[in-house]
Design a protein around this motif. Structure first.
Motif, PDB file in Angstrom:
ATOM      1  N   LEU A   1      42.145  17.016  23.757  1.00  0.00           N
ATOM      2  CA  LEU A   1      43.092  16.038  23.682  1.00  0.00           C
ATOM      3  C   LEU A   1      43.344  15.787  22.221  1.00  0.00           C
ATOM      4  O   LEU A   1      44.167  14.866  22.104  1.00  0.00           O
ATOM      5  N   THR A   2      43.024  16.533  21.221  1.00  0.00           N
ATOM      6  CA  THR A   2      43.420  16.200  19.943  1.00  0.00           C
ATOM      7  C   THR A   2      44.658  17.102  19.654  1.00  0.00           C
ATOM      8  O   THR A   2      45.403  16.895  18.578  1.00  0.00           O
ATOM      9  N   ARG A   3      45.302  17.608  20.516  1.00  0.00           N
ATOM     10  CA  ARG A   3      46.230  18.656  20.164  1.00  0.00           C
ATOM     11  C   ARG A   3      47.483  17.821  19.954  1.00  0.00           C
ATOM     12  O   ARG A   3      47.870  16.929  20.604  1.00  0.00           O
ATOM     13  N   SER A   4      48.048  18.401  18.658  1.00  0.00           N
ATOM     14  CA  SER A   4      49.429  17.649  18.332  1.00  0.00           C
ATOM     15  C   SER A   4      49.922  18.425  17.384  1.00  0.00           C
ATOM     16  O   SER A   4      49.429  19.253  16.482  1.00  0.00           O
ATOM     17  N   PRO A   5      51.377  18.668  17.604  1.00  0.00           N
ATOM     18  CA  PRO A   5      52.179  18.065  18.960  1.00  0.00           C
ATOM     19  C   PRO A   5      51.545  18.812  20.110  1.00  0.00           C
ATOM     20  O   PRO A   5      51.246  19.851  20.134  1.00  0.00           O
ATOM     21  N   ASN A   6      52.190  18.377  21.363  1.00  0.00           N
ATOM     22  CA  ASN A   6      51.862  18.724  22.309  1.00  0.00           C
ATOM     23  C   ASN A   6      52.825  18.715  23.411  1.00  0.00           C
ATOM     24  O   ASN A   6      53.331  18.090  24.209  1.00  0.00           O
ATOM     25  N   ARG A   7      53.850  20.003  23.215  1.00  0.00           N
ATOM     26  CA  ARG A   7      55.092  20.049  23.720  1.00  0.00           C
ATOM     27  C   ARG A   7      54.909  21.107  24.999  1.00  0.00           C
ATOM     28  O   ARG A   7      54.871  22.202  24.648  1.00  0.00           O
ATOM     29  N   HIS A   8      55.222  20.364  26.102  1.00  0.00           N
ATOM     30  CA  HIS A   8      55.107  21.390  27.438  1.00  0.00           C
ATOM     31  C   HIS A   8      56.565  21.160  28.140  1.00  0.00           C
ATOM     32  O   HIS A   8      57.202  20.281  28.051  1.00  0.00           O
TER      33      HIS A   8
ATOM     34  N   ARG B   1      49.786  27.647  28.863  1.00  0.00           N
ATOM     35  CA  ARG B   1      49.067  28.199  27.991  1.00  0.00           C
ATOM     36  C   ARG B   1      49.461  29.603  26.971  1.00  0.00           C
ATOM     37  O   ARG B   1      48.826  30.293  26.553  1.00  0.00           O
ATOM     38  N   ASP B   2      50.732  29.404  26.822  1.00  0.00           N
ATOM     39  CA  ASP B   2      51.268  30.311  25.820  1.00  0.00           C
ATOM     40  C   ASP B   2      50.987  30.273  24.279  1.00  0.00           C
ATOM     41  O   ASP B   2      51.169  29.060  23.849  1.00  0.00           O
ATOM     42  N   GLU B   3      50.258  31.216  24.051  1.00  0.00           N
ATOM     43  CA  GLU B   3      49.833  31.132  22.555  1.00  0.00           C
ATOM     44  C   GLU B   3      50.966  30.943  21.541  1.00  0.00           C
ATOM     45  O   GLU B   3      50.789  30.577  20.631  1.00  0.00           O
ATOM     46  N   GLU B   4      51.983  31.699  22.154  1.00  0.00           N
ATOM     47  CA  GLU B   4      53.192  31.553  20.977  1.00  0.00           C
ATOM     48  C   GLU B   4      53.673  30.255  20.784  1.00  0.00           C
ATOM     49  O   GLU B   4      54.410  29.914  19.770  1.00  0.00           O
ATOM     50  N   ALA B   5      53.510  29.298  21.604  1.00  0.00           N
ATOM     51  CA  ALA B   5      54.073  28.008  21.771  1.00  0.00           C
ATOM     52  C   ALA B   5      52.888  27.142  21.264  1.00  0.00           C
ATOM     53  O   ALA B   5      53.175  25.964  20.605  1.00  0.00           O
ATOM     54  N   HIS B   6      51.703  27.279  21.754  1.00  0.00           N
ATOM     55  CA  HIS B   6      50.507  26.240  21.400  1.00  0.00           C
ATOM     56  C   HIS B   6      49.695  26.764  20.605  1.00  0.00           C
ATOM     57  O   HIS B   6      48.597  26.100  20.393  1.00  0.00           O
TER      58      HIS B   6
END
Length: 413
Positions: free
Chosen positions: A338-345, A324-329
């Motif tokens: 579920l509409t998150r794109s891209p979703n790199r984890h 849940r890092d805001e800097e990444a997501h």
């Protein structure tokens, strides 16, 4: 609950508030000082970018003898997490050429093509478990973890590794003790010995009667000159069973919890506006099955942000915080979307030690979840999400139980 001591965040051994604890870890910066159960101090990487960097840094190794605290004799043999920090020689605990050699043999059994060939068998097992669930009345409270999420991956990994189904009940007990922070010190050694003994029995059985399974393949490879010792085979077998069922159990359980707690997101899937692959990936990010991964050790000083991971320090990877890092997501990192794109984890890791079973876990969840909701479209939690309790396992985001009401079975067309 999480507390602080001497400037360190003390991880709650009972995992009473994983989300709150993860938020505090992120707030401490990309490299947080933490204390593991048993009073063991380590550092935790809590941000996506820094974790990607460290997971490919060759100055971080798996060799526990590099750990200063280990060298000083400060880590007792009956430490509850000793089996995770020092599980014996396997692809989890070696680096370089030895790691590549061991991993290559496992990877041969888990190529995308071979994993895809398992889809039909996963589907058969899923249907059998759903048929058994259908015997319950619509409003009866059912533990979906015990009756569906646990047996499916356990059956799959057991068949993959050549484990007899009759061993499942005892393995369940032993792995619960293996992962738990509450295993009495006097039982730690006995648990590890019994697990090792069961794995050696499997190896001996497969050596006497080889089959089409990974254990037989590892034995054959050692006989063909790949230099695998019995210790490496036994430890690899134990590693694959542990990782091969625990992660997928939590993935399925967490997905059901997330969809139940976010009915609007469930509606997107049931209306065809989001795919089940999105459910799997967002669950992996937002409520990652693995909360903290133990342990890597620094062979020299490594700067991380405004801190330094010093030579001899131990590092854990705090996946629950990283997801849940805001800097990444972005600013919606804290939302299940579920509409998150891209979703790199990084739920399955990164770099040389990335989980070799990631494709299999995704396949199992990708088969199980649509089949579950296809059979029981009205499935709902039998308690409020706040009443669900995590098991005392700091490495896994793992519930004691998942009480649900299945609702009416879907009508056949």
């Amino acid at each position: 609950m999480t507390t602080t001591r001497s400037g360190r965040i003390v991880l709650d051994p009972f995992v009473g508030d994983l989300d709150g604890e993860s938020a505090r870890l992120r707030a401490a910066g990309p490299l947080a000082e933490v204390e593991l159960p048993g009073g063991v101090p380590v550092l935790a990487v809590t941000r996506h970018a820094e974790a990607r960097q460290l997971l490919t840094d060759r100055r971080l190794v798996k060799d526990i003898t590099v750990w200063s605290a280990w060298q000083r004799g400060e880590i007792p043999e009956d430490w509850p997490l000793i089996g995770l920090a020092n599980p014996g020689r396997s692809m989890l605990t070696v680096d370089g050429e030895d790691h590549r050699r061991l991993r290559a043999l496992v990877a041969q059994a888990l190529t995308p093509r071979r994993v895809e060939m398992l889809r039909e068998r996963v589907g058969e097992l899923t249907v059998g478990l759903l048929d058994a669930l259908a015997a319950h009345t619509p409003d009866e409270v059912v533990d979906l973890k015990a009756e569906f999420a646990y047996p499916l991956p356990m059956y799959v990994v057991s068949e993959l590794m050549g484990i007899d189904a009759a061993d499942h009940p005892r393995l369940k007990v032993l792995f619960e003790k293996f992962f738990s922070t509450q295993t009495p010190p006097e039982e730690v050694g006995a648990t590890l010995m019994e697990l090792g003994g069961m794995m050696r029995q499997v190896v001996e059985a497969r050596r006497a009667a080889p089959g089409d399974d990974l254990t037989s393949a590892l034995i054959l490879a050692s006989e063909d000159g790949d230099r695998l010792t019995d210790e490496e085979i036994v430890n690899t077998l134990q590693l694959m069973i542990a990782a091969g069922h625990e992660t997928t159990i939590s993935l399925i359980v967490n997905a059901v919890v997330n969809l139940s707690a976010h009915p609007g997101q469930l509606a997107l899937v049931q209306e065809g506006k989001a795919g089940w692959d999105a459910v799997v990936e967002e669950t992996l990010r937002w409520s990652t099955p693995t909360s903290h991964v133990l342990i890597r050790f620094a062979t020299e000083d490594i700067p991380v942000g405004d801190k330094v991971l010093a030579q001899g320090d131990a590092l854990i990877v705090s996946h629950a915080a990283i997801g849940r890092d805001e800097e990444a997501h972005g600013p919606t990192a804290g939302a299940f979307d579920l509409t998150r794109s891209p979703n790199r984890h990084l739920a399955f890791g990164h770099g040389p030690h990335v989980c070799p079973g990631a494709a299999l876990s995704r396949l199992e969840a990708g088969v199980a979840l649509p089949a579950l909701y296809g059979r029981f479209p009205g499935l709902r939690l039998a308690v409020a999400p706040s009443e669900l309790r995590n098991k005392p396992v700091v490495t896994q985001n793992d519930l004691y139980a998942l009480p649900v009401r299945l609702g009416e079975t879907a009508r056949s067309e």
